[in-house]
Scaffold this motif. Structure first.
Motif, PDB file in Angstrom:
ATOM      1  N   LEU A 180       0.669  -1.043   0.078  1.00 21.16           N
ATOM      2  CA  LEU A 180       0.176  -0.081   0.132  1.00 21.16           C
ATOM      3  C   LEU A 180       0.817   1.343  -0.118  1.00 21.16           C
ATOM      4  CD1 LEU A 180      -2.730  -0.891   2.532  1.00 21.16           C
ATOM      5  CD2 LEU A 180      -2.999  -0.909  -0.082  1.00 21.16           C
ATOM      6  N   VAL A 207      -2.279  -4.680  10.123  1.00 20.82           N
ATOM      7  CA  VAL A 207      -3.768  -5.428   9.333  1.00 20.82           C
ATOM      8  C   VAL A 207      -4.630  -4.238   9.326  1.00 20.82           C
ATOM      9  CG1 VAL A 207      -4.747  -6.462  11.365  1.00 20.82           C
ATOM     10  CG2 VAL A 207      -5.331  -7.333   9.250  1.00 20.82           C
ATOM     11  N   ILE A 208      -4.515  -3.299  10.438  1.00 20.26           N
ATOM     12  CA  ILE A 208      -5.528  -2.169  10.396  1.00 20.26           C
ATOM     13  C   ILE A 208      -5.073  -1.357   9.170  1.00 20.26           C
ATOM     14  CG2 ILE A 208      -5.997   0.171  11.527  1.00 20.26           C
ATOM     15  CD1 ILE A 208      -6.950  -2.318  13.177  1.00 20.26           C
ATOM     16  N   PHE A 224      -4.277  -2.090   6.328  1.00 19.01           N
ATOM     17  CA  PHE A 224      -4.835  -2.867   5.034  1.00 19.01           C
ATOM     18  C   PHE A 224      -6.062  -2.716   4.998  1.00 19.01           C
ATOM     19  CE2 PHE A 224      -0.917  -4.894   4.288  1.00 19.01           C
ATOM     20  CZ  PHE A 224      -0.857  -5.179   3.141  1.00 19.01           C
ATOM     21  N   GLU A 225      -6.882  -2.312   6.034  1.00 18.98           N
ATOM     22  CA  GLU A 225      -8.433  -2.207   5.786  1.00 18.98           C
ATOM     23  C   GLU A 225      -8.663  -0.660   5.961  1.00 18.98           C
ATOM     24  OE1 GLU A 225     -10.787  -4.124   5.369  1.00 18.98           O
ATOM     25  OE2 GLU A 225     -12.354  -2.816   5.502  1.00 18.98           O
ATOM     26  N   LYS A 226      -8.241   0.156   6.812  1.00 19.00           N
ATOM     27  CA  LYS A 226      -8.411   1.595   6.967  1.00 19.00           C
ATOM     28  C   LYS A 226      -7.414   2.242   6.474  1.00 19.00           C
ATOM     29  CE  LYS A 226      -8.162   4.285  10.606  1.00 19.00           C
ATOM     30  NZ  LYS A 226      -8.376   4.751  11.889  1.00 19.00           N
ATOM     31  N   ILE A 227      -7.222   2.445   4.995  1.00 21.84           N
ATOM     32  CA  ILE A 227      -6.292   2.962   4.416  1.00 21.84           C
ATOM     33  C   ILE A 227      -5.865   4.491   4.895  1.00 21.84           C
ATOM     34  CG2 ILE A 227      -5.385   3.554   1.945  1.00 21.84           C
ATOM     35  CD1 ILE A 227      -7.003   1.102   1.043  1.00 21.84           C
ATOM     36  N   ALA A 228      -4.869   4.745   4.809  1.00 25.90           N
ATOM     37  CA  ALA A 228      -4.372   6.273   5.243  1.00 25.90           C
ATOM     38  C   ALA A 228      -5.302   7.298   4.582  1.00 25.90           C
ATOM     39  CB  ALA A 228      -3.134   6.469   5.121  1.00 25.90           C
TER      40      ALA A 228
END
Lengths: 370, 515
Positions: free
Chosen positions: A33, A72-73, A75-79
């Motif tokens: 990412l 893992v956060i 990967f889900e809550k992208i910056a």
């Protein structure tokens, strides 16, 4: 701006992400990412200048920035994108000092890219170096912290995706800083951008592990080239890094447990080829900490223990290690700054909970193994 | 219950008829350009071969590559709107950021970011903004887009915002198709969003394809219910498949592995499915293929589907055999579906692996006299090369040193004779139609993937809660509750989070419930 250094191009980004995962020694998070985010900023006109340690004058101020939180956060809550930038500006406001460049806290994994993105937003160069030369789990484990020359810890700042910014005015030491920053990070949704106090370039020159951004790009480029030419990726990487292939085998067991917020565990590897019949064992706490072969410790932190996939050369983070993977275990000597007595107090085997192990530097082991 | 399983492949459409005691008959028919003609032909042929009346068939299960091919070939894809709820988070990477340009162009590159989304523990990132969504809806309607994919941050933890947004869009744009990411994928925003967008762009095609399958089945007089197999080896009924076409991706390798387990009666094994051009190798655990844990690419797009962890090598029944200065080369080029014309044993002029199998006496196929000129030493060398290729990929798929059997299926199974390395080989009856058998025996599943904070609950409570949710999901998908088993439990602690947050993934599987 200095004429030294080079401008990062879009073509450097895949090699950089592979090399950063390699130097992450199993931790540091997946740089995919971060690679995309850097690419997006470059495509929208961002310019990333990578400059060597001697490019700026002694009195210039440099900021170490990076993401903090659970991989893992991310990967889900992208910056949102500006987290590290806002944290860096908050530190400037709190200190009245203006940054002339940014530098990675760690070259390992996703944090190799965070300062590049923030620097592009601020129009600043990025110093070719970092505070670990690899990845470690906590903030006090940087050379910036270890060689802090008694500087107080702070001010430091955290910024989240929503616009919240928290400045930690002063922590009595780096361990407290880390503890407070993590707690605030969880309140912010378990992912945030962090910036440390401004460091003088004179100090950074003494304390940073040099040339690691370039090193990461070169390692990644070696992997990319070897794949394209269908060469033996493991051999090429070992040659290019000056590392040693210590073990090759198949992962036959992975044990994981969570203690104190950290994922700890062990990977067991059944040897193949020249190691057939031997058993490799790697202790992991986010990163790879110790390699034993047939019960004998062979590599320990801070030297680098790197697992790559045997066929593709893909560096494997400890989170994706699993049964049946065929891996090569490569050892790479840590930079001398990580091996002094004061560094070993913080990042040696004893600091990671292995009181019975004494660090014995890899260069010596390489000679013995040859 | 009498069922017909069908596997629509690129070359062959295989069909089997089964009852509770096993396979009644299996046939191979040619896949036709319009696919449906091939399906009708296969259905007629299997009714003939099994001597069953059409009205005796309770259910038809179809495994198809139709939707995967549509994405790979960029055809029949609808203009699609991608709407993501998560602002101000996620703004750094817009939807479809890493898609190939031609695919993005094929579906119109329509993407919006809106407020909403949740944190890992369920708190909102920001509140849903109804006015913002109505504005997006107006723009979607103005562009004439008929299909929307909605993705919300941490929707595997709380899908509430995706559902609310769907209601708003459905009310604002009557008749629009809405795909929710939480119904398709797992944690990992970009990959789940990609899967949802691909599903949305297949939504119009799926209506036509399901209707065509339905028509093909009713043409043959079969009145039973009809199902499609999905990528985890389980079934979805036609109405569900119409809504979730993307779940058919990669169902082929799964079907062949499930079929291999059923035909051999072995549930822990390595499966080698040998086709005309490639061999697919994967490992079975409790009768199910092991799933890939890393992102899988489809048509150049990263997704986090439940894909089987399958490794392919270029060795099949039609692989070309060439002697070069560097030794013998087998594959990866192949005569493919032209085996019956091009191979030496069928009067052609290309030396293939099938010719070697016949020449060595391990297979009886075509005209053996046509390979009589091959020298035993050469045959031995080629066989050794093929054996090495098989050993290599089987070894790669093994999970441990436990000596598991290797189940060999697929039309190219004639290439295997005897052991593979130190492992024994099982070549079950009906091996050539294992794909179709896997479709016919497919079960129904339910799955849960979410983060629990263990400081608020115990690990056992969290696992029980996740198991109950997985079982309910399986029942909702059509499983008979009393047959449901938990087949997969994975709990991964999340590093760096105080409070011991743990991500729990559970899958429950049961037999198809037929009224």
């Amino acid at each position: 701006m200095s004429t030294k250094g080079y401008t990062l191009t879009e073509r450097d980004l895949v090699p950089l992400s592979i090399g950063a995962a390699f130097l992450g020694t199993g931790g540091g998070g997946n740089p995919y990412l971060g690679m995309l985010r850097t690419r997006e900023v470059i495509r929208s006109g961002g310019v990333a200048r990578i400059v060597p340690l001697d490019a700026l004058p002694d009195e210039a101020w440099v900021g170490a920035v990076g993401g903090i939180g659970a991989p893992v956060i991310g990967f889900e809550k992208i910056a949102e994108g500006g987290e590290c930038y806002r944290a860096m500006r908050a530190v400037e406001n709190a200190t009245g000092k203006t940054m002339s460049a940014l530098i990675p806290v760690e070259i390992g994994g996703a944090n190799a890219m965070a300062p590049i993105i923030a620097a592009m937003m601020a129009g600043l160069p990025v110093i070719d170096g970092d505070g670990m030369g690899r990845a470690f789990p906590e903030g006090q484990m940087t050379t910036f912290s270890i060689y802090s020359d008694g500087r107080r810890d702070g001010p430091a700042a955290l910024a989240d995706d929503k616009g919240n910014v928290v400045v930690l005015q002063h922590a009595i030491n780096a361990v407290w800083s880390e503890r407070i920053m993590r707690t605030v990070t969880v309140a912010m949704g378990a992912g945030a951008g962090a910036a440390g106090a401004p460091m003088s370039m004179e100090f950074v020159r003494r304390a940073a592990i040099p040339n690691t951004i370039t090193q990461a790009i070169e390692i990644g480029q070696t992997v990319v080239d070897a794949r394209a030419k269908r060469q033996n990726v493991v051999e090429r990487v070992v040659e290019a890094t000056g590392g040693t292939l210590f073990f090759a085998g198949k992962v036959t067991d992975i044990r994981r447990e969570l203690t104190g917020g950290f994922s700890r565990g062990q990977a067991v590897i059944a040897g193949i080829d020249q190691w057939a019949g031997a058993e490799g064992r790697i202790a992991i706490q986010n990163e790879n900490l110790v390699l034993w072969i047939d019960g004998k410790p062979v590599i320990t932190v801070p030297d680098l223990i790197i697992n790559i996939e045997l066929d593709t050369g893909e560096p494997l983070t400890t989170e994706v290690l699993r049964y049946g993977q065929r891996i090569a275990v490569i050892g790479l000597p840590a930079h001398d700054l990580l091996k002094t007595p004061e560094a070993l107090d913080v990042i040696g085997p004893k600091a990671f909970g292995y009181p019975e192990l004494t660090f014995s530097p890899l260069a010596f082991k390489r000679a013995a193994a040859a | 219950m009498i069922r017909i399983g069908i596997d629509v492949g690129g070359t062959n459409t295989d069909a089997v008829a089964m009852d509770s005691s096993g396979v009644i008959a299996g046939i191979k028919a040619s896949t036709t350009a319009d696919v449906m003609t091939g399906v009708v032909n296969a259905l007629r042929a299997i009714l003939d071969a099994s001597k069953l009346e059409a009205d005796a068939i309770d259910a038809v299960m179809i495994g198809t590559t139709h939707f995967t091919n549509a994405v790979v070939q960029r055809r029949d894809l609808a203009q699609t709107a991608a709407v993501r709820l998560g602002l101000p988070a996620t703004a750094s990477l817009p939807p479809m950021v890493d898609w190939p340009d031609d695919l993005k162009a094929a579906i119109g590159n329509n993407a919006w970011l809106a407020h909403g989304g949740n944190e890992f523990d369920g708190r909102p990132v920001s509140d849903l903004d109804e006015a913002e969504l109505l504005g997006i809806a107006a723009e979607i309607a103005r562009r004439g887009i008929r299909s929307i994919a909605i993705t919300s941050v941490f929707s595997p933890v709380s899908a509430e915002m995706e559902r609310r947004a769907a209601e708003i869009f459905e009310k604002a744009i009557p008749g629009v198709y809405v795909t929710l990411s939480s119904e398709i994928g797992r944690i990992g925003l970009l990959e789940r969003e990609n899967a949802a967008i691909m599903n949305a762009c297949l939504r119009e095609l799926s209506t036509h394809v399901i209707e065509a399958f339905r028509a093909a089945i009713s043409q043959t007089g079969i009145k039973g219910r009809f199902y499609l197999t999905q990528n985890d080896g389980t079934l979805m009924d036609a109405a569900f498949a119409e809504k979730f076409p993307v779940l058919t991706f990669a169902s082929g390798p799964t079907n062949s592995m499930r079929g291999a387990a059923f035909l051999s009666g072995v549930k822990e094994a390595i499966v080698v499915d040998i086709g005309g051009t490639t061999s697919d190798v994967g490992s079975l655990h409790k009768g199910f293929p092991r799933q890939a844990t890393t992102a899988v690419e489809v048509g150049g797009v990263r997704t986090n589907f439940r894909m089987p962890d399958v490794f392919s090598i270029g060795l099949g029944g039609g692989s070309r055999v060439v002697e070069t200065a560097n030794g013998i080369e087998v594959g990866p080029t192949s005569v493919g579906y032209k085996l019956l014309q091009d191979a030496l044993i069928f009067g052609g002029s290309t030396l293939t692996t099938s010719d070697i199998a016949v020449a060595s006496g391990s297979a009886d196929l075509g005209d053996r006299a046509k390979v009589a000129h091959l020298k035993p030493e050469f045959i031995g060398k080629v066989r050794e090369k093929m054996q090495q290729m098989l050993e290599g990929c089987v070894e790669r798929s093994r999970l441990s040193d436990t000596p598991l059997p290797v189940i060999v299926v697929g039309g190219g199974s004639i290439l295997v004779d005897g052991r593979i390395g130190e492992l024994g080989v099982i070549k079950p009856n009906h091996y050539a139609v294992a794909n179709a058998v896997g479709a016919a025996i497919a079960q129904v599943s339910g799955e849960v993937d979410r983060v629990y904070v263990l400081s608020q609950t115990t690990r056992d409570q969290a696992l029980d809660d996740a198991k109950a949710q997985a079982v309910d999901a399986a029942v909702a998908a059509g499983a008979a509750r009393e047959t449901i088993e938990i087949v997969d439990v994975e709990d991964v602690p999340l590093a760096y989070l105080p409070g011991n947050a743990t991500r729990i993934r559970i899958k429950a599987v049961g037999e198809l419930h037929v009224d």
